[in-house]
Design a protein around this motif. Sequence first.
Motif, PDB file in Angstrom:
ATOM      1  N   GLU A  74       0.830  -1.203   0.000  1.00 51.34           N
ATOM      2  CA  GLU A  74       0.000   0.000   0.000  1.00 51.34           C
ATOM      3  C   GLU A  74       0.867   1.256   0.000  1.00 51.34           C
ATOM      4  N   HIS A  75       1.948   1.229   0.771  1.00 51.69           N
ATOM      5  CA  HIS A  75       2.821   2.398   0.856  1.00 51.69           C
ATOM      6  C   HIS A  75       3.457   2.715  -0.498  1.00 51.69           C
ATOM      7  N   PHE A  76       3.889   1.680  -1.232  1.00 53.85           N
ATOM      8  CA  PHE A  76       4.543   1.943  -2.512  1.00 53.85           C
ATOM      9  C   PHE A  76       3.570   2.562  -3.512  1.00 53.85           C
ATOM     10  N   GLN A  77       2.303   2.270  -3.392  1.00 53.56           N
ATOM     11  CA  GLN A  77       1.339   2.804  -4.347  1.00 53.56           C
ATOM     12  C   GLN A  77       1.259   4.325  -4.305  1.00 53.56           C
ATOM     13  N   ASP A  78       1.784   4.943  -3.242  1.00 53.98           N
ATOM     14  CA  ASP A  78       1.865   6.401  -3.199  1.00 53.98           C
ATOM     15  C   ASP A  78       2.763   6.951  -4.308  1.00 53.98           C
ATOM     16  N   GLU A  79       3.707   6.119  -4.808  1.00 54.64           N
ATOM     17  CA  GLU A  79       4.614   6.557  -5.866  1.00 54.64           C
ATOM     18  C   GLU A  79       4.054   6.358  -7.267  1.00 54.64           C
ATOM     19  N   VAL A  80       2.995   5.575  -7.389  1.00 53.48           N
ATOM     20  CA  VAL A  80       2.524   5.166  -8.711  1.00 53.48           C
ATOM     21  C   VAL A  80       2.131   6.364  -9.570  1.00 53.48           C
ATOM     22  N   GLY A  81       1.401   7.325  -8.988  1.00 56.39           N
ATOM     23  CA  GLY A  81       0.993   8.490  -9.762  1.00 56.39           C
ATOM     24  C   GLY A  81       2.180   9.280 -10.289  1.00 56.39           C
ATOM     25  N   PHE A  82       3.207   9.447  -9.458  1.00 53.24           N
ATOM     26  CA  PHE A  82       4.397  10.185  -9.887  1.00 53.24           C
ATOM     27  C   PHE A  82       5.139   9.425 -10.983  1.00 53.24           C
ATOM     28  N   LEU A  83       5.237   8.097 -10.858  1.00 54.20           N
ATOM     29  CA  LEU A  83       5.881   7.310 -11.907  1.00 54.20           C
ATOM     30  C   LEU A  83       5.154   7.478 -13.233  1.00 54.20           C
ATOM     31  N   ARG A  84       3.844   7.511 -13.199  1.00 57.23           N
ATOM     32  CA  ARG A  84       3.086   7.718 -14.435  1.00 57.23           C
ATOM     33  C   ARG A  84       3.350   9.096 -15.016  1.00 57.23           C
ATOM     34  N   GLU A  85       3.523  10.104 -14.153  1.00 55.16           N
ATOM     35  CA  GLU A  85       3.902  11.438 -14.635  1.00 55.16           C
ATOM     36  C   GLU A  85       5.225  11.386 -15.392  1.00 55.16           C
ATOM     37  N   LEU A  86       6.112  10.501 -14.980  1.00 54.55           N
ATOM     38  CA  LEU A  86       7.421  10.368 -15.614  1.00 54.55           C
ATOM     39  C   LEU A  86       7.376   9.518 -16.884  1.00 54.55           C
ATOM     40  N   GLY A  87       6.207   9.030 -17.237  1.00 57.32           N
ATOM     41  CA  GLY A  87       6.067   8.228 -18.449  1.00 57.32           C
ATOM     42  C   GLY A  87       6.268   6.745 -18.262  1.00 57.32           C
ATOM     43  N   VAL A  88       6.318   6.288 -17.010  1.00 57.64           N
ATOM     44  CA  VAL A  88       6.496   4.865 -16.727  1.00 57.64           C
ATOM     45  C   VAL A  88       5.141   4.169 -16.796  1.00 57.64           C
ATOM     46  N   ARG A  89       5.083   3.074 -17.529  1.00 57.20           N
ATOM     47  CA  ARG A  89       3.846   2.291 -17.600  1.00 57.20           C
ATOM     48  C   ARG A  89       3.746   1.415 -16.351  1.00 57.20           C
ATOM     49  N   VAL A  90       2.706   1.644 -15.565  1.00 55.08           N
ATOM     50  CA  VAL A  90       2.560   0.993 -14.272  1.00 55.08           C
ATOM     51  C   VAL A  90       1.189   0.346 -14.171  1.00 55.08           C
ATOM     52  N   ASP A  91       1.158  -0.895 -13.716  1.00 53.74           N
ATOM     53  CA  ASP A  91      -0.090  -1.578 -13.382  1.00 53.74           C
ATOM     54  C   ASP A  91       0.006  -2.100 -11.956  1.00 53.74           C
ATOM     55  N   VAL A  92      -1.068  -1.974 -11.199  1.00 59.17           N
ATOM     56  CA  VAL A  92      -1.142  -2.469  -9.833  1.00 59.17           C
ATOM     57  C   VAL A  92      -2.044  -3.698  -9.828  1.00 59.17           C
TER      58      VAL A  92
END
Length: 418
Positions: A151-169
């Motif tokens: 759950e804690h790592f998911q706080d970074e997911v939005g920022f990673l997407r801003e950087l253009g990283v393709r992320v799936d949870v």
Amino acid sequence: MEQREDVVIVGAGVIGLASALALLESGRSVRVIDAGRVGGGSSHGNCGTITPSHAPPLAAPGVVLRALRWMLTPDAPLYVAPRFDPALWSWLLRFAVRCNDRDWRSSARAKSAILNDSRDRLADWVRDYDLACEFAHSGEDYVFRDPHEFEHFQDEVGFLRELGVRVDVVDGRTYELMEPALKPGVAGAIRFDGDAVLRPDRYVGELARVVRARGGTIVEHCAFTGVRDDGDGVRVSTAQGDIAAREMVMALGAWSPKLADAIGAPALKGAIQPGKGYSITYSTPSRVPRRPLVLRERQVCVTSWESGFRLGSTMEFSGYDDTLNPRRLAALERGASEYLHEPYGAQKQEQWFGWRPMSCDDVPIIGRVPGNERVIVATGHGMMGVSMSAATGQLVADLVVGRRPDLDPAPYGIERFS
């Protein structure tokens, strides 16, 4: 008349050889020298993942407190060996100052730019130069067994997407069905489809092959000792005599602080510390993960190629200690055993360590040396040397040739440590 090289590159690791290839393709002649052999440093035994997903830097909020708690745990994922070492403690102080949200985001953006550029460029190199290095568009997954950490790592997911990283949870039960190599008990996974993988020792060997095939010279067992301006260029002093060149590139990785004075760049001494990483390579187990994995709570990276299976990672700040620590090697196996049905293969092929060049902001240092403009440094890539190699090589070539780079060089300049 004395022959003058276009460019002498000091260091035959992944950064030096990538720079050599990019310079050759830019029409420059190159001579690469190394105190040891091709790929004998930290390029050799890392896990070979190509990771735009790894843009967030090690210098993150909360890391300092965690590291202090781990100082009495010698097999912790991040370990600082307690000892009197003024250079290390000065570096740690500079690192600690960066462990805030603003600097974390700034460093992440700088890392993301070079990682994304390099990811695309490296795939082109593999295709165009026919590099036999087991490259695959594999993606990579972070796997969690602790629901709080997931759950804690998911706080970074939005920022990673801003950087253009393709992320799936992905939730744990769904992921266990997707990845049968894992034991039950997965809390969840973060999947990065844009990452890739290769076998790093073979990649470095292939870079050396292509450099030689295109007319570059590589001289092994030729230690660099100093450089001075000679009016028409530089004179590079080595264990095998002097070499005249128009310019020099220093790509010495974790050895950069030891030779900082030799190139007139004392800022490197305070900017970089060797971060010791470990890996173990095995024969391939019968059941391996479908993609490279990072076992997050234990910080163990798992990669598999046709030619082998590797567990790696950990970060140890113990100076230039050159011993293989059995406790830290065992921690890799123990961590993998918590997650994988078959955590290692039947035959252990290699146990390895390497010193990563860790800059105190976890951003590479690439650019001309102030006051010594004919010398360019390309170092401080931390754990990302292979991932950043192609972009770094191209940026070095652009700086030497004098053309406008695709990648903004400003975030990587050595001036930020002056």
